[in-house]
Design a protein around this motif. Structure first.
Motif, PDB file in Angstrom:
ATOM      1  N   GLY A   1      -6.455 -20.669  -4.025  1.00 42.35           N
ATOM      2  CA  GLY A   1      -6.981 -20.274  -5.329  1.00 42.35           C
ATOM      3  C   GLY A   1      -8.434 -19.884  -5.323  1.00 42.35           C
ATOM      4  O   GLY A   1      -8.941 -19.389  -6.335  1.00 42.35           O
ATOM      5  N   GLU A   2      -9.161 -20.095  -4.218  1.00 47.72           N
ATOM      6  CA  GLU A   2     -10.576 -19.761  -4.139  1.00 47.72           C
ATOM      7  C   GLU A   2     -10.749 -18.364  -3.535  1.00 47.72           C
ATOM      8  O   GLU A   2     -10.083 -18.008  -2.557  1.00 47.72           O
ATOM      9  N   LEU A   3     -11.641 -17.584  -4.118  1.00 49.70           N
ATOM     10  CA  LEU A   3     -11.881 -16.225  -3.651  1.00 49.70           C
ATOM     11  C   LEU A   3     -12.558 -16.233  -2.281  1.00 49.70           C
ATOM     12  O   LEU A   3     -13.518 -16.961  -2.045  1.00 49.70           O
ATOM     13  N   ILE A   4     -12.023 -15.418  -1.370  1.00 49.69           N
ATOM     14  CA  ILE A   4     -12.635 -15.230  -0.051  1.00 49.69           C
ATOM     15  C   ILE A   4     -13.367 -13.896   0.012  1.00 49.69           C
ATOM     16  O   ILE A   4     -14.523 -13.812   0.407  1.00 49.69           O
ATOM     17  N   GLY A   5     -12.714 -12.844  -0.425  1.00 48.89           N
ATOM     18  CA  GLY A   5     -13.303 -11.519  -0.380  1.00 48.89           C
ATOM     19  C   GLY A   5     -12.238 -10.476  -0.624  1.00 48.89           C
ATOM     20  O   GLY A   5     -11.215 -10.747  -1.268  1.00 48.89           O
ATOM     21  N   SER A   6     -12.443  -9.280  -0.110  1.00 47.25           N
ATOM     22  CA  SER A   6     -11.473  -8.204  -0.292  1.00 47.25           C
ATOM     23  C   SER A   6     -11.454  -7.308   0.945  1.00 47.25           C
ATOM     24  O   SER A   6     -12.417  -7.277   1.725  1.00 47.25           O
ATOM     25  N   ILE A   7     -10.335  -6.602   1.114  1.00 53.14           N
ATOM     26  CA  ILE A   7     -10.199  -5.595   2.160  1.00 53.14           C
ATOM     27  C   ILE A   7      -9.815  -4.292   1.471  1.00 53.14           C
ATOM     28  O   ILE A   7      -8.814  -4.252   0.743  1.00 53.14           O
ATOM     29  N   SER A   8     -10.600  -3.272   1.647  1.00 58.41           N
ATOM     30  CA  SER A   8     -10.292  -1.998   1.016  1.00 58.41           C
ATOM     31  C   SER A   8      -9.121  -1.325   1.701  1.00 58.41           C
ATOM     32  O   SER A   8      -8.820  -1.603   2.880  1.00 58.41           O
ATOM     33  N   ARG A   9      -8.456  -0.458   0.979  1.00 65.22           N
ATOM     34  CA  ARG A   9      -7.337   0.303   1.534  1.00 65.22           C
ATOM     35  C   ARG A   9      -7.807   1.126   2.731  1.00 65.22           C
ATOM     36  O   ARG A   9      -7.111   1.226   3.756  1.00 65.22           O
ATOM     37  N   ARG A  10      -9.005   1.713   2.593  1.00 63.90           N
ATOM     38  CA  ARG A  10      -9.526   2.555   3.666  1.00 63.90           C
ATOM     39  C   ARG A  10      -9.712   1.765   4.946  1.00 63.90           C
ATOM     40  O   ARG A  10      -9.298   2.192   6.041  1.00 63.90           O
ATOM     41  N   ARG A  11     -10.322   0.567   4.858  1.00 67.19           N
ATOM     42  CA  ARG A  11     -10.561  -0.247   6.055  1.00 67.19           C
ATOM     43  C   ARG A  11      -9.248  -0.766   6.642  1.00 67.19           C
ATOM     44  O   ARG A  11      -9.073  -0.853   7.864  1.00 67.19           O
TER      45      ARG A  11
ATOM     46  N   PHE B   1       0.822  -1.200   0.000  1.00 71.01           N
ATOM     47  CA  PHE B   1       0.000   0.000   0.000  1.00 71.01           C
ATOM     48  C   PHE B   1       0.864   1.262   0.000  1.00 71.01           C
ATOM     49  O   PHE B   1       0.538   2.260  -0.642  1.00 71.01           O
ATOM     50  N   GLU B   2       1.987   1.220   0.730  1.00 75.81           N
ATOM     51  CA  GLU B   2       2.880   2.378   0.762  1.00 75.81           C
ATOM     52  C   GLU B   2       3.532   2.611  -0.598  1.00 75.81           C
ATOM     53  O   GLU B   2       3.735   3.751  -1.023  1.00 75.81           O
ATOM     54  N   GLN B   3       3.849   1.539  -1.297  1.00 75.28           N
ATOM     55  CA  GLN B   3       4.503   1.646  -2.596  1.00 75.28           C
ATOM     56  C   GLN B   3       3.505   1.993  -3.713  1.00 75.28           C
ATOM     57  O   GLN B   3       3.919   2.524  -4.757  1.00 75.28           O
ATOM     58  N   ASN B   4       2.236   1.683  -3.510  1.00 78.48           N
ATOM     59  CA  ASN B   4       1.209   1.919  -4.531  1.00 78.48           C
ATOM     60  C   ASN B   4       0.081   2.750  -3.924  1.00 78.48           C
ATOM     61  O   ASN B   4      -0.933   2.206  -3.455  1.00 78.48           O
ATOM     62  N   PRO B   5       0.230   4.077  -3.904  1.00 77.07           N
ATOM     63  CA  PRO B   5      -0.768   4.917  -3.237  1.00 77.07           C
ATOM     64  C   PRO B   5      -2.142   4.906  -3.908  1.00 77.07           C
ATOM     65  O   PRO B   5      -3.126   5.315  -3.294  1.00 77.07           O
ATOM     66  N   LEU B   6      -2.234   4.457  -5.157  1.00 74.46           N
ATOM     67  CA  LEU B   6      -3.520   4.427  -5.852  1.00 74.46           C
ATOM     68  C   LEU B   6      -4.221   3.078  -5.741  1.00 74.46           C
ATOM     69  O   LEU B   6      -5.341   2.918  -6.249  1.00 74.46           O
ATOM     70  N   LEU B   7      -3.596   2.113  -5.088  1.00 74.17           N
ATOM     71  CA  LEU B   7      -4.179   0.789  -4.952  1.00 74.17           C
ATOM     72  C   LEU B   7      -5.397   0.847  -4.032  1.00 74.17           C
ATOM     73  O   LEU B   7      -5.289   1.256  -2.870  1.00 74.17           O
ATOM     74  N   PRO B   8      -6.588   0.476  -4.509  1.00 77.73           N
ATOM     75  CA  PRO B   8      -7.798   0.644  -3.701  1.00 77.73           C
ATOM     76  C   PRO B   8      -8.006  -0.426  -2.647  1.00 77.73           C
ATOM     77  O   PRO B   8      -8.818  -0.257  -1.734  1.00 77.73           O
ATOM     78  N   GLY B   9      -7.315  -1.564  -2.743  1.00 77.64           N
ATOM     79  CA  GLY B   9      -7.528  -2.632  -1.784  1.00 77.64           C
ATOM     80  C   GLY B   9      -6.781  -3.879  -2.171  1.00 77.64           C
ATOM     81  O   GLY B   9      -5.899  -3.853  -3.038  1.00 77.64           O
ATOM     82  N   VAL B  10      -7.145  -4.976  -1.545  1.00 78.92           N
ATOM     83  CA  VAL B  10      -6.479  -6.237  -1.784  1.00 78.92           C
ATOM     84  C   VAL B  10      -7.526  -7.333  -1.877  1.00 78.92           C
ATOM     85  O   VAL B  10      -8.534  -7.328  -1.175  1.00 78.92           O
ATOM     86  N   ILE B  11      -7.289  -8.301  -2.795  1.00 82.71           N
ATOM     87  CA  ILE B  11      -8.180  -9.453  -2.963  1.00 82.71           C
ATOM     88  C   ILE B  11      -7.590 -10.622  -2.187  1.00 82.71           C
ATOM     89  O   ILE B  11      -6.402 -10.941  -2.331  1.00 82.71           O
TER      90      ILE B  11
END
Length: 460
Positions: free
Chosen positions: A58-68, A43-53
């Motif tokens: 290999g199975e999707l769980i969800g996402s955490i936004s940068r703000r949270r 997140f520090e290296q990519n200030p425009l990154l909105p979150g993480v998946i």
């Protein structure tokens, strides 16, 4: 495991049909066992990154936004609690509903779904599924910017369409005024010819009767009638007596047809009518067929099944324009199928080394009218409707484009042969000007049917 973060598209070129996969999507997904400190560094290296998946095996769980993520890390003891622990701990602590959309979802539809979320979730990033098990992250800000661009494109297109339709309307109005003037000028000599044909017919009959009387008198006296007989033989007098009435009848028929054509042109030219008038629908159709007679005479059979229709309140000039557009399209479809059939027969003849055989198919346009009664409804202007069906046995319309056939500027004709406004204007005249209905049924290779429904009692 951590996946490298990058943008899949940097400079998207948008259109009205653009989808999510055309936008700037972030490819940043990590295993749920990844430590929070590692994500914090990204997140520090990519200030425009909105979150993480987050994925697990290999199975999707969800996402955490940068703000949270930053919100939890900035709380007392947040760094101690989450930086050295797997990211799934933070996810379970801040777990919220995630919006997942397919990559083929239109930007307009995605914006609608995104804004429909609760206020606390409205700025959360969206997970975009590109392919099975392939996910990307979309910043809502990028989505709203794209929606704004599409809104600008829509406004620009509507302006262009309005301008084009105004030009077309003015062109049709100018053409109508010109046709009305020409028809008026033609009508004067036509009326002169028509009015004098009756006199010519009576005068010719009187002269023929007088000559016959002279012939009888000469035959009764003993005079040398050699000169008279020679003159009669030279001018083919017997044939003249038979042919002269037929010539006058042909002139009468031609003058009558010309008079009807001029009347049809005058009726068709009333494009700028401001008031509804009681009109005979059959007369409008017949006038249109007269005007199109030059295109119909080359082997196109017109079958008219007219019912017993009352007069309806309408704008006859505009209604004639609708008939003109629909019948012209039917003629074009028949011409296209005729060309295709002829070429196919020639090809088959060449391959089989046999003479070209005549196909049993014949171009035909069937026009049917009837009164149709429906059950009373508060949303309808009338219970009784006039139904006009225009059916051709041409090449038909492909099913994948039938839903767009009444759109402005949509045409299947080659460049320079169609404006894409004929059916759109026809639909507008029927539905908006006459509170009626215009529908389409078509089967490729079999033919097309347009059905017009007009209320018998109509209001402006």
């Amino acid at each position: 495991m951590m996946t490298e973060s990058h943008l899949d598209f940097l400079e998207p070129t948008l259109s009205l049909e653009s989808t999510l996969q055309e936008l700037q999507l972030h490819n940043f997904q990590v295993d749920s066992n990844c430590l929070g400190s590692e994500v914090s560094q990204v997140f520090e290296q990519n200030p425009l990154l909105p979150g993480v998946i987050l994925v697990d095996c290999g199975e999707l769980i969800g996402s955490i936004s940068r703000r949270r993520f930053l919100e939890q890390m900035s709380r007392p003891y947040g760094v101690e609690l989450f930086s050295k622990r797997p990211l799934k701990v933070l996810y379970n602590f801040t777990k919220s509903e995630t919006l997942i959309l397919l990559g083929g979802t239109s930007i307009v539809a995605a914006t609608r779904q995104s804004l429909a979320r609760s206020l606390e979730l409205i700025y959360e990033p969206i997970i975009v599924q590109i392919e099975p098990s392939v996910y990307r992250l979309l910043d809502v800000h990028q989505l709203l910017v794209a929606q704004a661009k599409i809104h600008e494109l829509t406004t620009q297109l509507l302006h262009e369409q309005t301008q084009a339709q105004m030009i077309q309307t003015e062109k049709m109005a100018s053409l109508g005024r010109m046709v009305a003037g020409v028809a008026h000028e033609i009508l004067n000599p036509v009326n002169f010819i028509w009015g004098n044909l009756g006199y010519l017919s009576r005068y010719s009959q009187d002269l023929i009767r007088l000559v016959s009387t002279y012939d009888q008198e000469i035959a009764q006296v003993s005079l040398d009638s050699t000169l008279v007989q020679q003159e009669k033989a030279e001018i083919e007098f017997d044939f003249l007596l038979q042919d002269l009435p037929q010539v006058i009848d042909s002139m009468r028929m031609g003058a009558e047809r010309l008079k009807r054509i001029v009347g049809g042109l005058r009726s068709f030219s009333h494009m700028d009518e401001a008031k509804l008038r009681a009109t005979d629908v059959h007369e409008c159709i017949d006038n249109t067929l007269l005007i199109l007679g030059n295109r119909l005479k080359y082997g196109v059979e017109v079958v008219k099944n007219y019912g017993d229709l009352p007069l309806i309140n309408c704008y006859p000039g505009q209604l004639s324009q609708v008939f003109m557009n629909l019948i012209s399209n039917a003629i074009d479809a028949l011409a296209e199928k005729t060309d295709n059939t002829t070429n196919e027969q020639k090809l088959n003849g060449i391959l089989a080394k046999q003479p070209v055989t005549t196909n049993s198919w014949q171009p035909q346009i069937k026009i049917s009218t009837a009164v149709f009664r429906i059950e009373s409804s508060a949303s309808l202007k009338s219970d009784d409707w006039v139904v006009i069906q225009i059916v051709d046995n041409g090449c038909g319309i492909p099913s994948e484009i039938q839903a767009r056939i009444f759109e402005n500027f949509f045409t299947t004709k080659p460049v320079g042969q169609g404006t894409g406004l004929g059916l759109a204007i026809s639909h507008q005249i029927v539905t908006e000007k006459h509170q009626g209905q215009l529908s389409l049924r078509s089967q490729p290779g079999v033919g097309t049917e347009f059905e017009i429904r007009l209320p018998i009692v109509s209001t402006p």
